[in-house]
Write an enzyme that holds these catalytic residues in place. Sequence first.
Site, mmCIF file in Angstrom:
data_model
loop_
_atom_site.group_PDB
_atom_site.id
_atom_site.type_symbol
_atom_site.label_atom_id
_atom_site.label_comp_id
_atom_site.label_asym_id
_atom_site.label_seq_id
_atom_site.Cartn_x
_atom_site.Cartn_y
_atom_site.Cartn_z
ATOM 1 N N ASP A 159 -98.284 44.769 -48.884
ATOM 2 C CA ASP A 159 -98.362 43.563 -48.066
ATOM 3 C C ASP A 159 -97.035 42.832 -48.207
ATOM 4 O O ASP A 159 -96.380 42.879 -49.236
ATOM 5 C CB ASP A 159 -99.534 42.683 -48.479
ATOM 6 N N SER A 160 -96.667 42.119 -47.137
ATOM 7 C CA SER A 160 -95.302 41.649 -46.965
ATOM 8 C C SER A 160 -94.926 40.387 -47.719
ATOM 9 O O SER A 160 -93.764 40.045 -47.822
ATOM 10 C CB SER A 160 -95.105 41.351 -45.487
ATOM 11 N N GLY A 161 -95.926 39.662 -48.212
ATOM 12 C CA GLY A 161 -95.658 38.322 -48.738
ATOM 13 C C GLY A 161 -96.176 37.261 -47.774
ATOM 14 O O GLY A 161 -96.203 36.080 -48.094
ATOM 15 N N GLY A 162 -96.591 37.709 -46.596
ATOM 16 C CA GLY A 162 -97.121 36.783 -45.595
ATOM 17 C C GLY A 162 -98.362 36.045 -46.090
ATOM 18 O O GLY A 162 -98.544 34.863 -45.796
ATOM 19 N N PHE A 163 -99.190 36.722 -46.855
ATOM 20 C CA PHE A 163 -100.394 36.052 -47.349
ATOM 21 C C PHE A 163 -100.039 34.956 -48.349
ATOM 22 O O PHE A 163 -100.729 33.946 -48.448
ATOM 23 C CB PHE A 163 -101.357 37.048 -47.998
ATOM 24 N N ASP A 191 -95.189 37.876 -41.931
ATOM 25 C CA ASP A 191 -95.822 36.975 -40.967
ATOM 26 C C ASP A 191 -96.176 35.665 -41.654
ATOM 27 O O ASP A 191 -96.003 35.515 -42.852
ATOM 28 C CB ASP A 191 -97.103 37.615 -40.405
ATOM 29 N N GLN A 196 -101.876 37.429 -35.038
ATOM 30 C CA GLN A 196 -102.364 36.147 -35.538
ATOM 31 C C GLN A 196 -102.897 35.333 -34.360
ATOM 32 O O GLN A 196 -102.854 35.773 -33.226
ATOM 33 C CB GLN A 196 -101.227 35.381 -36.237
ATOM 34 N N GLY A 234 -105.027 36.686 -40.823
ATOM 35 C CA GLY A 234 -105.437 35.299 -40.641
ATOM 36 C C GLY A 234 -106.916 35.124 -40.378
ATOM 37 O O GLY A 234 -107.340 34.106 -39.844
ATOM 38 N N ASP A 274 -108.946 45.996 -46.532
ATOM 39 C CA ASP A 274 -108.630 45.785 -47.940
ATOM 40 C C ASP A 274 -109.249 44.462 -48.308
ATOM 41 O O ASP A 274 -109.467 43.610 -47.446
ATOM 42 C CB ASP A 274 -107.113 45.701 -48.171
ATOM 43 N N CYS A 329 -126.116 56.453 -58.644
ATOM 44 C CA CYS A 329 -124.695 56.241 -58.387
ATOM 45 C C CYS A 329 -123.880 57.167 -59.286
ATOM 46 O O CYS A 329 -124.191 57.325 -60.461
ATOM 47 C CB CYS A 329 -124.328 54.783 -58.651
ATOM 48 N N CYS A 340 -120.701 56.818 -60.184
ATOM 49 C CA CYS A 340 -119.497 56.198 -60.741
ATOM 50 C C CYS A 340 -119.506 56.273 -62.263
ATOM 51 O O CYS A 340 -120.555 56.480 -62.876
ATOM 52 C CB CYS A 340 -119.384 54.748 -60.281
ATOM 53 N N CYS A 348 -122.162 53.921 -63.929
ATOM 54 C CA CYS A 348 -123.579 54.246 -63.751
ATOM 55 C C CYS A 348 -123.981 55.564 -64.398
ATOM 56 O O CYS A 348 -125.128 55.732 -64.810
ATOM 57 C CB CYS A 348 -123.929 54.269 -62.267
ATOM 58 N N HIS A 356 -117.169 50.590 -60.703
ATOM 59 C CA HIS A 356 -118.396 50.732 -59.906
ATOM 60 C C HIS A 356 -118.210 50.164 -58.503
ATOM 61 O O HIS A 356 -118.563 50.806 -57.515
ATOM 62 C CB HIS A 356 -119.587 50.042 -60.573
#
Length: 378
Positions: free
Chosen positions: A89-93, A143, A194, A221, A271, A309, A311, A314, A340
């Site tokens: 991720d670009s840093g936009g968040f 962004d 956006q 966004g 994600d 499960c 995992c 579990c 899990h």
Amino acid sequence: MYELLKKDGSAKRGRFHTPHGAIETPVFMNVGTAAAIKGAVSAPDLMEIGCQVELSNTYHLHLRPGDEVVYQMGGLQRFMNWERPILTDSGGFQVFSLAALRKIKEEGVHFRSHIDGHKIFMGPEESMQIQSNLASTIAMAFDECPPIPASREYVEKSVARTTRWLARCQAEMARLNQQERTINKRQLLFGINQGGIYADIRIEHAKQISQMELDGYAIGGLAVGETHAEMYEILEKTVPYLPLEKPTYLMGVGTPENILEAVERGVDFFDCVYPSRNGRHGHVYTNQGKLNLFNAQYETDDRPIEEGCGCPACRKHSRSYIRHLLKAKEMLGMRLCVLHNLYFYNTMMAEIRQAIEAGEFLSYKRKKQDNFQRGGSF
RNA sequence: GGAGGGGUUCCCGAGCGGCCAAAGGGGGCAGACUGUAAAUCUGUUGCUUUAUGCUUCGAUGGUUCGAAUCCGUCUCCCUCCA
């Protein structure tokens, strides 16, 4: 290159070919912001729980250890011993989440480090340079993720700037991919749509960026303050304006419920920090809803988190034991819950792919949702 | 045997005549978290018929309009001296 294998309604079953291998979609990317999934989860663990793509963060890795360090160590994949695709991720968040520590200008964003307060400038070019150093498979455009609510005027201005930034990202990426020193000369670039909850702004923006020949298209966004109904409506209206022959990525979403709804509306990539953060906080996912293992009712519960499960938690451990570990603040407790939860997400995505292939996505979705609601929804 | 210090709500610990059902931690119970400043944060934690209500600050008796806070006695713990 994105290969659309099957459509079931608007739901897409695809295969995204990258220089680091193919990604079967719809896919959930496992979030490891600082080149690690929090909760002591290693790259081999990710293999075991069915992770296809790992996600890391430009801003955070730029600050620590520094993208030059990662570059010297041969790029993120080699650095963290993960051979499969990585999306950065670009840093936009961080423009959104670290709002108190930054100032937005046309040229880019001036941050004050959340670690020591020093000044950092990150614009489209800087973000691309850092991501090129990190040598991820997929770089995200830089962004601005505006908050919700935000005024129409503000969102219009912000989106226009994000579009200008996207062109700069694209130009810089093209340049970097030709440089001799670049580790991944075939780094891919996704643009980000956006527009807040203003459908017409979203649509107009989607049309614009669709003409820009990017490797994939994200919707950013969302899940930052609007209702679920509003989010689904935006998806329904916006996704049709993004290229069908490219992957669509809904950033930062979400709950299993959110993902089912978004897949139905044509989203390929997801994600979210939920499975890992909730895991660390003792909240675990099951097909009957979410459990809070801190709750007293699990004190002597000898069952696994979920019967059947596969995992690592579990297969070997009871709710009672994991609850004890969590309460005793033993790292193993968090680790087992995170493993899990990620396994649960990755498994659900595999089921979704199968359901779309079989042309049974809607009935799969309904069945899944009924189950979730039986035990209290997510 | 002598001298001194102390026993506070589940635990540690503040309070030292009214604003005290009693600070602050811890623990317990519950909640939040959506491109991770998050192994974080928030609420709650004597009882009930929620009230100018009841019980509670080692026990008991007193002083006072009023006591966790002052006094007597008892009891238990700690330190030092013999």
